[in-house]
Design an enzyme around this catalytic site. Structure first.
Site, mmCIF file in Angstrom:
data_model
loop_
_atom_site.group_PDB
_atom_site.id
_atom_site.type_symbol
_atom_site.label_atom_id
_atom_site.label_comp_id
_atom_site.label_asym_id
_atom_site.label_seq_id
_atom_site.Cartn_x
_atom_site.Cartn_y
_atom_site.Cartn_z
ATOM 1 N N GLU A 158 0.723 -1.187 0.151
ATOM 2 C CA GLU A 158 -0.267 -0.019 0.102
ATOM 3 C C GLU A 158 0.923 1.130 0.148
ATOM 4 O OE1 GLU A 158 -4.302 -1.479 1.936
ATOM 5 O OE2 GLU A 158 -2.850 -0.598 3.260
ATOM 6 N N GLU A 315 -6.255 -7.261 -1.532
ATOM 7 C CA GLU A 315 -6.616 -7.213 -0.203
ATOM 8 C C GLU A 315 -8.096 -7.001 -0.171
ATOM 9 O OE1 GLU A 315 -4.791 -5.107 2.817
ATOM 10 O OE2 GLU A 315 -2.752 -5.526 2.090
#
Length: 673
Positions: A158, A315
């Protein structure tokens, strides 16, 4: 760069979805690892991400490496036939880096420094971070780059979620280097930033700093360039890690994007070409009014970043997250519907954060595939069912979503639109994008998300919501599309400035005046709570403008407010196509009506009528045409279909019945219209 098909990651001999999670074995005793691998097999898991936050375990002190645990975990997973998405471990540096190199810590816009103890506690421009992170990547890649279990490389994690913008002296120096490359001369920079305003002219490069907080509003050109620089700086870190990996491994390389409503830090149109596989993280955000439509938008945008190819959901959550004001658990079967919505919109891989729910740390109440409640739980039963369902849908992998409707979306326009000192503070870019997208979705259209200036070949109809900042070339591309027979709808506050946030003089909407056949002389923002009546019976809020027809015809006019009789919606014949302009913020029904009418005139097929909460999407390819029907409502739904329902393995002959809360996927008979 050629893309690696997602389905090839786990088994090149047969098509299948990837299915799995982030796995953090460092949080568990070794005896748990074997039990986890057994349960992963039971759930149908075939790919897990490990070593995402492994730096402190691998290198507890500078240059002192310990791979014993990682080596053991890899072998356990490999012995159980589970592929590995191996992290480089660089997403959160260990305590010793902050201690030995305090200048590697990030600095905020107010000049205060942030410290070790969370995650991503580093400055993206830090030489110390770059040096030590690449040493770690070298160690990991040398050791495991050729391991047969390693199917995919996961660079960092991320990227830019927390530390995208650092304002320290090191970042300032890097920013100046980026500006020198972009502008070459100070004169060019001063012109681009409009520094003649407020005595902001620079006489030396070293005088330029990062845009820290000022006592008044800052320079918008500087702010935009700093956001561009920051995105590029993080991409540079990705590419540096990628280069090390490619020296030691033939496995594909990617990282997890964050195409979501609350993070806007990276220009993913610039990042996507560097990914072997485009992957995204997505969580329902219950701070939004419409979480389900935002999921669909994120999935369609990720498919756009992949160029229409299949992509991976890296995710998501099996149930509640831990970072919202109220972390709402998913209702029965909601997780399955959410996951298959991503699949319907092009995902060939589904993964969750995380495998086993943590017992400590700030994410201990984040849901997981194996929750705190264990196997006797709703979540676990649905995790197993989803694995079985994905196995039944294996032939869908590799197919593509096909539609002739497109929507233009741009991160850099998002940055520019949401700057301060605009005609009203009631307009935010993403809200306008979501309003238009949700209206298209409500009408039943499947939508491709495209960048400004992207090829619109294969599309009949394109919508451009509030594209405040646009280049000459990208504006010309849209005009060429319409002149060649395409149809476009452009909404208010579009075409106003160029890429330097310089207003296009001569009347709004600037870059789109000729295409739209209108010219606006002044904006009239509307007070909150005030509705403007329109001549067709609909209403509008937020925005109005004094539009003059310059070849276009008025479709609807204002009947109340300061601009009675002035056009609110216009239509212009341009070349062989048609361009519509919405000069106000139409109510939801009015917006849907204009978009449906424009799409019909563009020759777009009328979608199957369905209630709000029923998704109907098709994926097509060599293996067949696949109809996804996802029923989020509490009532059954029926539509015409012929073929085989892959989930129930039953024939569908004329009518497909989808029970409340369920999903059906039909391989359609290709001789069926």
């Amino acid at each position: 760069m050629s893309k690696t098909p997602v389905a090839e990651l786990v088994d090149q001999a047969r098509a299948q979805f990837t299915y799995g999670a982030d796995y953090n074995p460092e949080q568990w005793a070794p005896e748990v690892w074997v039990e986890d691998a057994r349960l992963m097999q039971q759930a149908g898991v075939n790919l897990v991400a490990i070593n995402i936050f492994g730096w402190a375990q691998l290198e507890p002190l500078p240059g002192q490496y310990d791979f014993s645990s990682l080596d053991a975990v890899i072998e356990v997973l490999h012995e159980h036939g589970i592929g590995i998405n191996l992290g480089t471990g660089t997403s959160s540096p260990p305590a010793w880096l902050a201690y030995d190199h305090p200048d590697s810590l990030p600095t905020m816009a107010d000049g205060t420094q942030r410290y070790f103890g969370g995650r991503q506690a580093f400055c993206p421009s830090s030489p110390a971070y770059r040096e030590h992170s690449l040493r770690l990547v070298e160690q990991v890649a040398r050791r495991h780059g050729a391991h047969p279990a390693v199917k995919l490389w996961h660079v960092s994690n991320e990227i830019g979620c927390h530390n995208a913008h650092c304002y320290c002296a090191v970042s300032a120096e890097a920013f100046r280097g980026w500006l020198r490359e972009r502008y070459v001369t100070l004169d060019a920079l001063n012109d681009a930033w409009g520094t003649a305003f407020w005595s902001q002219k620079y006489g030396a490069w070293e005088h330029i700093q990062t845009p820290r907080l000022t006592v008044s509003t800052g320079n918008p050109g500087q702010a935009l360039d700093f956001m561009r620089f920051s995105s590029d700086e993080l991409l540079g870190q990705y590419r540096a890690e990628e280069a090390v990996l490619r020296e030691h491994s033939a496995a594909p390389v990617t990282t997890n994007f964050m195409v979501t409503a609350h993070i806007r830090n990276q220009d993913y149109w610039a990042w996507a070409p560097h990914m072997d596989i485009v992957a995204n993280d997505h969580y329902l955000d219950h701070r939004l009014a419409n979480t389900r439509d935002e999921l669909s938008f994120a999935a369609d945008t990720t498919r756009g970043l992949a160029g229409g190819d299949p992509w991976m959901l890296m995710e998501s959550a099996t149930s509640a997250v831990n970072w919202q004001p109220r972390n709402i658990a998913k209702t029965p079967r909601e997780m399955i519907r959410n996951s298959l919505s991503h699949v319907a919109r092009g995902a060939d891989g589904i993964s969750f954060f995380q495998w086993r729910a943590s017992l400590q740390g700030s994410e201990k109440f984040h849901s997981a595939m194996l929750p705190h409640a264990g196997e006797d739980s709703k979540v676990w039963r649905e995790v197993v069912e989803l694995g079985e369902t994905l196995a039944k849908l294996a032939e869908v992998t590799g197919t593509r979503v096909v539609t002739d409707v497109a929507l233009v979306f741009d991160w850099q326009a998002w940055w520019a639109t949401d700057l301060d000192s605009h005609p009203t503070g009631d307009i935010s870019y993403l809200d306008q994008v979501h309003r238009v997208y949700n209206a298209l979705l409500a009408e039943g259209f499947t939508v491709d998300i495209v960048a400004p200036g992207a090829s619109l070949e294969g599309h009949r109809f394109v919508v451009v919501p509030s594209l405040y900042a646009v280049s000459d070339a990208d504006a010309a591309s849209l005009a060429d599309f319409v002149a060649s027979g395409g149809h476009a709808v452009v909404t208010f506050f579009s075409g106003i400035v160029d890429g330097n946030d310089r207003v296009r003089a001569g009347g709004y909407p600037g870059a789109f005046r000729d295409l739209l056949g209108v010219s606006t002389e002044e904006f009239f923002p509307v007070e909150p709570g005030v509705e403007l009546a329109l001549s067709n019976g609909s209403t509008a809020t937020t925005w109005a403008e004094w539009v003059h027809l310059r070849g276009a015809s008025a479709v609807t006019t204002f009947e109340s407010g300061p601009l009675v009789g002035v056009p609110a919606v216009t239509r212009n014949e341009f070349g062989d196509g048609t361009a519509w302009y919405l000069a106000t913020n139409l109510d939801p029904e009015g917006l849907r009506g204009v978009l449906a009418t424009a799409a019909l005139k563009a020759g777009v097929a009328t979608p199957v009528a369905s209630p709000d909460g029923v998704e109907i999407i098709r994926r097509s390819g060599d293996t067949g045409d696949f109809l996804f029907v996802i029923n989020h409502t509490d009532a059954p739904f029926e539509l015409s279909a012929t073929g085989t329902d892959l989930i129930t393995d039953t024939a569908v002959e004329g009518t497909l019945a989808v029970a409340a809360g369920e999903v059906r996927v039909v391989r359609e008979s290709r001789d069926n219209p």
